[in-house]
Design a protein around this motif. Structure first.
Motif, PDB file in Angstrom:
ATOM      1  N   ASP A   1     -11.720   0.529 -18.863  1.00  0.00           N
ATOM      2  CA  ASP A   1     -10.487   1.234 -18.280  1.00  0.00           C
ATOM      3  C   ASP A   1     -10.398   0.919 -16.963  1.00  0.00           C
ATOM      4  OD1 ASP A   1      -8.140   3.286 -18.348  1.00  0.00           O
ATOM      5  OD2 ASP A   1      -9.468   4.042 -16.967  1.00  0.00           O
ATOM      6  N   PRO A   2     -11.275   0.897 -16.123  1.00  0.00           N
ATOM      7  CA  PRO A   2     -11.030   0.655 -14.549  1.00  0.00           C
ATOM      8  C   PRO A   2     -10.372  -0.794 -14.304  1.00  0.00           C
ATOM      9  CG  PRO A   2     -13.430   1.280 -14.801  1.00  0.00           C
ATOM     10  CD  PRO A   2     -12.965   1.340 -16.219  1.00  0.00           C
ATOM     11  N   ASP A   3     -10.719  -1.969 -15.232  1.00  0.00           N
ATOM     12  CA  ASP A   3     -10.136  -3.084 -15.322  1.00  0.00           C
ATOM     13  C   ASP A   3      -8.623  -3.262 -16.027  1.00  0.00           C
ATOM     14  OD1 ASP A   3     -11.979  -3.969 -13.339  1.00  0.00           O
ATOM     15  OD2 ASP A   3     -12.725  -5.818 -14.720  1.00  0.00           O
TER      16      ASP A   3
ATOM     17  N   TRP B   1     -12.255 -10.522 -16.107  1.00  0.00           N
ATOM     18  CA  TRP B   1     -13.350 -11.433 -16.773  1.00  0.00           C
ATOM     19  C   TRP B   1     -13.423 -11.014 -18.142  1.00  0.00           C
ATOM     20  CZ3 TRP B   1     -13.111  -9.944 -11.958  1.00  0.00           C
ATOM     21  CH2 TRP B   1     -13.115 -10.979 -10.867  1.00  0.00           C
TER      22      TRP B   1
ATOM     23  N   ARG C   1      -7.365  14.720 -19.852  1.00  0.00           N
ATOM     24  CA  ARG C   1      -8.457  13.802 -19.515  1.00  0.00           C
ATOM     25  C   ARG C   1      -9.811  14.586 -18.815  1.00  0.00           C
ATOM     26  NH1 ARG C   1      -7.452   9.067 -14.837  1.00  0.00           N
ATOM     27  NH2 ARG C   1      -8.745   7.582 -16.092  1.00  0.00           N
TER      28      ARG C   1
ATOM     29  N   ILE D   1     -13.302  14.546 -20.827  1.00  0.00           N
ATOM     30  CA  ILE D   1     -14.672  14.230 -19.886  1.00  0.00           C
ATOM     31  C   ILE D   1     -15.547  15.278 -19.743  1.00  0.00           C
ATOM     32  CG2 ILE D   1     -15.572  13.195 -17.592  1.00  0.00           C
ATOM     33  CD1 ILE D   1     -12.791  11.885 -17.314  1.00  0.00           C
TER      34      ILE D   1
ATOM     35  N   GLU E   1      -6.504   7.445 -21.699  1.00  0.00           N
ATOM     36  CA  GLU E   1      -6.626   6.599 -20.383  1.00  0.00           C
ATOM     37  C   GLU E   1      -5.569   5.568 -20.320  1.00  0.00           C
ATOM     38  OE1 GLU E   1     -10.888   6.288 -19.784  1.00  0.00           O
ATOM     39  OE2 GLU E   1     -10.796   8.153 -18.560  1.00  0.00           O
TER      40      GLU E   1
ATOM     41  N   ARG F   1       1.658   6.203 -15.709  1.00  0.00           N
ATOM     42  CA  ARG F   1       1.419   6.383 -14.260  1.00  0.00           C
ATOM     43  C   ARG F   1       2.083   5.063 -13.372  1.00  0.00           C
ATOM     44  NH1 ARG F   1      -3.587   8.228 -10.224  1.00  0.00           N
ATOM     45  NH2 ARG F   1      -2.032   8.015  -8.514  1.00  0.00           N
TER      46      ARG F   1
ATOM     47  N   ARG G   1     -20.622  -9.265 -11.111  1.00  0.00           N
ATOM     48  CA  ARG G   1     -19.784  -7.872 -11.237  1.00  0.00           C
ATOM     49  C   ARG G   1     -20.689  -6.885 -12.363  1.00  0.00           C
ATOM     50  NH1 ARG G   1     -15.027  -7.026 -13.571  1.00  0.00           N
ATOM     51  NH2 ARG G   1     -13.937  -5.840 -11.847  1.00  0.00           N
ATOM     52  N   ALA G   2     -21.704  -7.494 -13.161  1.00  0.00           N
ATOM     53  CA  ALA G   2     -22.406  -6.562 -14.086  1.00  0.00           C
ATOM     54  C   ALA G   2     -23.064  -5.653 -13.273  1.00  0.00           C
ATOM     55  CB  ALA G   2     -23.219  -7.523 -14.960  1.00  0.00           C
ATOM     56  N   THR G   3     -23.125  -4.373 -13.691  1.00  0.00           N
ATOM     57  CA  THR G   3     -24.170  -3.205 -13.379  1.00  0.00           C
ATOM     58  C   THR G   3     -25.124  -2.898 -14.194  1.00  0.00           C
ATOM     59  OG1 THR G   3     -22.663  -1.427 -14.096  1.00  0.00           O
ATOM     60  CG2 THR G   3     -21.981  -2.405 -11.957  1.00  0.00           C
TER      61      THR G   3
ATOM     62  N   SER H   1     -24.276  -0.734 -16.516  1.00  0.00           N
ATOM     63  CA  SER H   1     -23.874   0.449 -16.963  1.00  0.00           C
ATOM     64  C   SER H   1     -22.348   0.111 -17.830  1.00  0.00           C
ATOM     65  CB  SER H   1     -23.645   1.485 -16.117  1.00  0.00           C
ATOM     66  OG  SER H   1     -25.077   1.757 -15.434  1.00  0.00           O
TER      67      SER H   1
ATOM     68  N   PRO I   1     -18.381   0.353 -17.991  1.00  0.00           N
ATOM     69  CA  PRO I   1     -18.213  -0.789 -18.698  1.00  0.00           C
ATOM     70  C   PRO I   1     -18.375  -1.958 -18.131  1.00  0.00           C
ATOM     71  CG  PRO I   1     -16.203   0.285 -17.628  1.00  0.00           C
ATOM     72  CD  PRO I   1     -17.636   1.024 -17.201  1.00  0.00           C
ATOM     73  N   PHE I   2     -19.409  -2.048 -17.444  1.00  0.00           N
ATOM     74  CA  PHE I   2     -19.692  -3.309 -16.679  1.00  0.00           C
ATOM     75  C   PHE I   2     -21.001  -3.819 -17.237  1.00  0.00           C
ATOM     76  CE2 PHE I   2     -16.734  -1.252 -13.683  1.00  0.00           C
ATOM     77  CZ  PHE I   2     -15.809  -2.173 -13.516  1.00  0.00           C
TER      78      PHE I   2
ATOM     79  N   GLU J   1      -6.443  16.704 -13.247  1.00  0.00           N
ATOM     80  CA  GLU J   1      -7.851  16.344 -13.615  1.00  0.00           C
ATOM     81  C   GLU J   1      -8.846  17.322 -13.167  1.00  0.00           C
ATOM     82  OE1 GLU J   1      -9.019  12.448 -13.104  1.00  0.00           O
ATOM     83  OE2 GLU J   1     -10.641  12.517 -14.700  1.00  0.00           O
TER      84      GLU J   1
ATOM     85  N   ASP K   1     -11.662   3.606  -9.565  1.00  0.00           N
ATOM     86  CA  ASP K   1     -10.418   3.178 -10.362  1.00  0.00           C
ATOM     87  C   ASP K   1      -9.508   2.715  -9.498  1.00  0.00           C
ATOM     88  OD1 ASP K   1     -11.220   4.296 -12.719  1.00  0.00           O
ATOM     89  OD2 ASP K   1      -9.746   5.663 -12.731  1.00  0.00           O
TER      90      ASP K   1
ATOM     91  N   PRO L   1     -13.441  -1.800  -8.922  1.00  0.00           N
ATOM     92  CA  PRO L   1     -14.796  -1.777  -8.856  1.00  0.00           C
ATOM     93  C   PRO L   1     -15.323  -2.917  -7.921  1.00  0.00           C
ATOM     94  CG  PRO L   1     -13.778  -2.531 -11.076  1.00  0.00           C
ATOM     95  CD  PRO L   1     -12.547  -2.019 -10.100  1.00  0.00           C
TER      96      PRO L   1
ATOM     97  N   ARG M   1     -18.644  -1.216  -4.103  1.00  0.00           N
ATOM     98  CA  ARG M   1     -19.945  -1.836  -4.760  1.00  0.00           C
ATOM     99  C   ARG M   1     -21.010  -1.197  -3.861  1.00  0.00           C
ATOM    100  NH1 ARG M   1     -19.207  -6.387  -7.896  1.00  0.00           N
ATOM    101  NH2 ARG M   1     -21.096  -7.330  -7.101  1.00  0.00           N
TER     102      ARG M   1
ATOM    103  N   GLY N   1     -23.736   0.832  -6.220  1.00  0.00           N
ATOM    104  CA  GLY N   1     -24.944  -0.047  -6.574  1.00  0.00           C
ATOM    105  C   GLY N   1     -24.831  -0.286  -8.381  1.00  0.00           C
ATOM    106  N   LYS N   2     -25.965  -0.058  -8.821  1.00  0.00           N
ATOM    107  CA  LYS N   2     -25.947  -0.169 -10.277  1.00  0.00           C
ATOM    108  C   LYS N   2     -25.827   1.034 -11.019  1.00  0.00           C
ATOM    109  CE  LYS N   2     -26.947  -4.607 -10.197  1.00  0.00           C
ATOM    110  NZ  LYS N   2     -26.018  -5.666 -10.754  1.00  0.00           N
TER     111      LYS N   2
END
Lengths: 704, 704
Positions: free
Chosen positions: A218-220, A227, A299, A303, A324, A331, A599-601, A603, A605-606, B297, B462, B466, B472, B476-477
């Motif tokens: 969702d963030p992306d 990506w 939402r 959550i 979302e 929005r 960009r991977a974390t 967690s 969705p990354f 929210e 959001d 990200p 970032r 972090g992770k």
């Protein structure tokens, strides 16, 4: 001055704007702007290789029925084919040979093979009927005693034409099946018959893991840079075998270049570019703003609900992600309608069209003042907005169980009336669909039902006020939470058998039912229907009539230089691969593979799938991944091929940037961008991560 | 034409508009419109009986210091005086004799006893200083090396004047204490000194149960018709005894009549009626809309959190109710700013003022184009809105623990610098306040802290994306939920002693601290301060300068016929008791007691206290309860007396209708209404429900 202002509403001829039908694609404009020749053969081939899925687009990429589309377009199929022990969404899928190509139940594929302009026939059938039934000749059908409205006549004429087309399409050989549909462009300015080659056996060949297909979640979503390897490969079958599809597009695995002219063929779902300013403002204030506020609160509740336990998190995952996505889109639409510069442009385009009409006395007489009529209708819409939203549209009773109850209460009432006079969805012809819907064995989660229902009841009491008579009747002495919990606990409607019995029992069963959800639907229905009727009579009908007169006037002034609003029929857009400027910084049109790993974390969705982490060292991290173009697209174009001037696929559309959402209302070439997967990345992934050699061979990939 | 347009910005003289100072109350207009004579004696008496509380208004109603105000204005006191076994909020309170009058810690009461115009003195002090420090003479203080700006000079001059006034007010007798404050009207068009008689011993005499004082709760908040007995009686004490207050208002227990001219004296908190259109639109798009979405929210999360258990419901009750009040108000403000007719009126008033200025070359030269300057500043505000909101304002780190951390990190940095150059709130003079704030022993609820912090972090990711470098670094992770949970679990800042140690340890302690919340505040602070600086330099300063030039130009055109924006100083408004028309139906200006009982459901917030249910048979159900008037008021007027032409109290303001919220931006007499409690109902309740005979006698109530 007149010329400058004219630009405001014929901008399509100057920018890369337009979702053009294949029959009126502006090849001359493309030739002039990009020096590229798009001829009839190119258009025919692209048309015959572009496929309409249930709510997406795909294209044939081999003569054996292979289809390229998005992973997110195949997600429902992947879910169906998953089991508790194996998630095709999480793990992806690659068929090892045709026997492993798995059928996607319910997925259909249609190819547009012919179009016919039937405007003259429809207008002939409508002649002599008044717009609201007055002045018509006696007829045996229609609303009220013996009066057929122009609307009814139009609908009947189109139904007859579709039926005749379907009959004519039944080939004696039995080879292949066809389907006809009617199409209404320019608010009734043009009627067409579209004939589709229809496939109903679609199978899954390949899909990557959701973690890489929808990396960033969702963030992306609706963002660029991106990506996402948002691709899937399907195959259409006929009589148990791969279909023979001689029309297909070659893939150019070298991808596109920056600045290259590209074309997107597909089925954009819906645009509202001919709305008047009064309609846009009403949409902003009456629809979008109240919706995003309700959705934001929901939402928050979803959550927080999901934080209670892992099981609750899983329960809420799907409704939350749908919400979302809707919220992000709504929005962005709201933000678009708060853009005073664009609204000023709309206003001046409107003023210019009005003055052009006024300059032609005959046209002015025929047109009248449809803008004032619409503004009046929108005032009514604002007046009834709250009860209409909460009672008629049911936002006050937001739950699946109530929706079942309402369907049952209405079906009983409607089925007691003669077939032709029944309200939409309750004709005999629609019975199987209604029965299927009521028989569906989808799980009902009491906790979520109570959550959404109590929220709906609470906000209804807030907004209509605790003294509203219906609110008082609905709530009695209970709080919204108490009432919701009791209704969900006591109703039997979660059971398909109970719903079936009530449907079959008809009016008698509904009146006798002591099911509290049925009782609620019975209680609410008279006011809901009265509001619906008022909406139809005082808003929908006059707006439709006024929009038709505007469309006709615009056609008289502009001719065929305007494209019709998107409606999930086949369209072609043109543009180039290019970035845009945001807060003074240039956004590059390409992303590269290396950044996926950066960009991977770990967690969601990354989180990158394990297979990708393992393959990292083999991959060329400089591979172009996703790119953006200024083609004019909207939702429904998902899975569309990005085609170069030679007619080869160089990319795969899967999204637009956040500014593209304003495309519902207008096309702003400065920052509206479509987002696509690069074919170079497709090759890299299929070859080095998935080792899909057979698939690559069928796709004509170059040898290593 | 010019005359018609002029009306748009001098409407105050024609409608019941205006929050007038007592020194320029338009008695002539009132005389002409209502035939009522408001003379100097009337004005003096009302002024000397109107009292400013911490954030409300009250009025003296006996010579022995008795104050009439709202229950909701005394709610904090009621809370303080409650114990686990006895809730004065739920049960109400009636002192049986003076010994039982309980002190409200922290509550103060001020009466305006004198005003002095010091404009000339302030302007003299500012002369020769440039607006941003350029062109100023060398000085020992101020920002940067030896340059004092006009702003600094103004602030210093006012501080000196206030100090001198305070010294002059110290009466040798020691009888009573006084306080002086500076007031800035018309964006620096007029400076005044206000001198207040100050009381700091305020005690609780009477308050009804919240169930009847705030009957209808959030659903009814900002609504009319209403049924709220929102009253409380307090008493000011001096040296341990009831204060002697010779100036007080009599109560007319017969209440007002429909159509009667009435006056509201009090302290309206804040209006923004001189904002330009560009500012209004920025407020709509940049402030209000994003806020109501975030708040919606959060509301959903609070509500769902509260459903987990009774303890969680109680935990969340207060923050939820504050949030809902804010949300309702912000949403109504947002709706006001979506009103295209009102915006069009603002636009034409702006255009008219511009053309009046342009007609006077000298005024035009002095004024320049402040509207364009503001529009430019608002473009910057839109550009930096997201990082400013999430990072500088801290919406991304929404938690009390982070706020402590930020204060500590900043205090350490600021206290290392010389006193005069420190940022706001960190001067030595402000030290006691800062220390008190950090020492406060308010309970910190880890679950709620985690909830708000994780929501802030999620939405920050959001909205900033990200890939934002600070996002970032912050995350972090970890996921937002993981990070929030860890920070709240590991920080020591919930302990006042830990905060005290860090404050006293200064920069060394902060740099050495391994507290993760301190580390977060340290990490974020450079960017937060850079944004804040940009906001001050590129938005606040130019907007302030431009608004001053607009205010001066408006003053040149209109003279004193305009009232200054509300700022919690004493004002008087005039109007009549009247309803309005809503969706075609007339809203009557009075409610009656009978309907209170009809509306009761037995569940909060529509639960009637037991004492009322028991008293029902004794009550005259036809008693007028609440009423509405078209006086121009806003928040801060809570507790204001509604006074008739004879100078007697006929009602008690406690709210406005939902349309009154647009009063922040403009006064629309057609539907902006204030909401008050009828004195007839006060008598009925005190006599028949509370048997408050001694209190009634002191209030001069008629014998039965």
């Amino acid at each position: 001055m007149a010329l400058a202002a004219l630009t405001a509403f014929t901008a399509a001829a100057h920018a890369d704007e337009g979702m053009w039908t294949f029959q009126s694609f502006p090849s001359a404009v493309v030739q002039q702007k990009y020096g590229v020749q798009i001829g009839a053969a190119w258009l025919d081939r692209v048309r015959l290789t572009t496929v309409r899925l249930s709510d997406c687009t795909a294209s044939f990429v081999s003569p054996n029925g292979l289809l390229l589309t998005n992973q997110h377009c195949a997600e429902e199929c992947l879910e169906q084919l998953s089991s508790p022990s194996r998630s095709l969404i999480d793990d992806g899928y690659l068929a090892d040979g045709r026997a492993q190509e798995l059928r996607c139940t319910g997925q259909v594929a249609d190819v547009l093979v012919g179009t016919e302009d039937v405007t003259a026939k429809v207008l002939a059938a409508m002649r002599g009927r008044g717009p609201t039934g007055t002045g018509g000749l006696a007829a045996t059908r229609g609303r009220g005693p013996g009066v057929e409205t122009a609307n009814d006549a139009r609908r009947r004429a189109l139904a007859r034409l579709v039926q005749a087309c379907n009959q004519a399409s039944r080939e004696p050989s039995g080879a292949g099946s066809f389907r006809c549909e009617s199409v209404d462009f320019y608010q009734g300015g043009q009627y067409l018959l579209y004939r589709y080659r229809h496939y109903d056996d679609v199978r899954l060949v390949f899909a990557p893991e959701k973690g890489v297909a929808q990396f960033g979640g969702d963030p992306d979503n609706f963002e660029f840079p991106r990506w996402c390897l948002d691709m899937a490969v399907l195959r259409v079958y006929e009589r148990g075998r791969p279909a023979y599809t001689p029309h297909y597009l070659k893939i150019d695995f070298a991808g596109p270049r920056a600045g290259e002219p590209v074309f997107v063929s597909g089925h954009p779902g819906e645009t509202e570019r001919t709305l008047t300013v009064a309609q846009l403002l009403a949409q902003r204030d009456v629809d979008l703003l109240p919706y995003v506020l309700r959705a934001s609160e929901l939402r928050g509740r979803y959550i927080q609900f999901g934080l209670q336990s892992d099981a609750d998190r899983r329960l809420v995952e799907e409704p939350l992600s749908l919400l979302e996505n809707d919220l992000k889109e709504s929005r962005a639409e709201l933000n678009a309608l708060l853009d005073d510069d664009q609204l000023a442009r709309k206003r001046s385009a409107e003023a210019e069209l009005k003055s052009r009409i006024a300059a032609d006395p005959q046209l002015a007489r025929a047109t009248g003042d449809p803008w004032a009529e619409i503004a009046q209708a929108e005032r009514v819409a604002r007046d009834i907005a709250l009860p209409y939203t909460f009672i008629a549209e049911g936002a006050g009773f937001n739950s699946q169980l109530f929706r079942y109850a309402r369907i049952l209460v209405r079906a009983a009432a409607e089925r007691a009336r003669p077939d032709p006079s029944r309200a939409g969805g309750h004709a005999d012809a629609a019975s199987p669909m209604l029965e299927r819907r009521l028989a569906e064995d989808v799980p009902i989660h009491p906790q979520l039902e109570t959550l959404t229902l109590s929220l709906g009841l609470t906000r209804m009491r807030d907004r209509l006020g605790p003294d509203d008579p219906l609110v008082r009747q609905v709530l009695g002495k209970e709080s919204p939470e108490e009432l919701a919990a009791r209704l969900v606990a006591q109703t039997t409607l979660a059971d398909p058998a109970a719903r079936k019995a009530l449907l079959e029992g008809g009016e008698a069963a509904i009146s006798a039912s002591s099911d509290p959800m049925i009782a609620l639907a019975r209680l609410v229905d008279p006011e809901a229907r009265a509001l619906r009727r008022r909406y139809q009579d005082e808003i929908q009908a006059p707006v439709r009539a006024a929009l038709q007169r505007i469309a006709r006037a615009r056609f008289a002034v502009l001719g065929a230089s305007a494209y019709p609003d998107a409606d999930f029929t086949l369209r072609l857009s043109f543009g180039t691969v290019r970035g845009w400027t945001e807060n003074g910084a240039q956004v590059e049109p390409f992303t590269r593979l290396a950044r996926l790993f950066e960009r991977a974390t770990g967690s969601d969705p990354f989180r990158i799938p394990p297979r990708w982490l393992a393959a990292k060292d083999r991959l060329d991290l400089d591979t172009p991944f996703d790119f953006c173009t200024d083609n004019d697209i909207v939702g429904g174009n998902s899975g569309s091929p990005v085609i170069d001037a030679q007619g080869e696929i160089v990319g795969l559309i899967f999204d637009g940037n956040i500014e593209s959402i304003a495309g519902t209302y207008w096309f702003d070439e400065t920052n509206n961008r479509s987002v696509a997967l690069d074919t170079t990345m497709i090759l890299e992934a299929l070859r080095k991560v998935y080792h899909a050699d057979a698939l690559l061979a069928e796709l004509g990939a170059p040898a290593r």
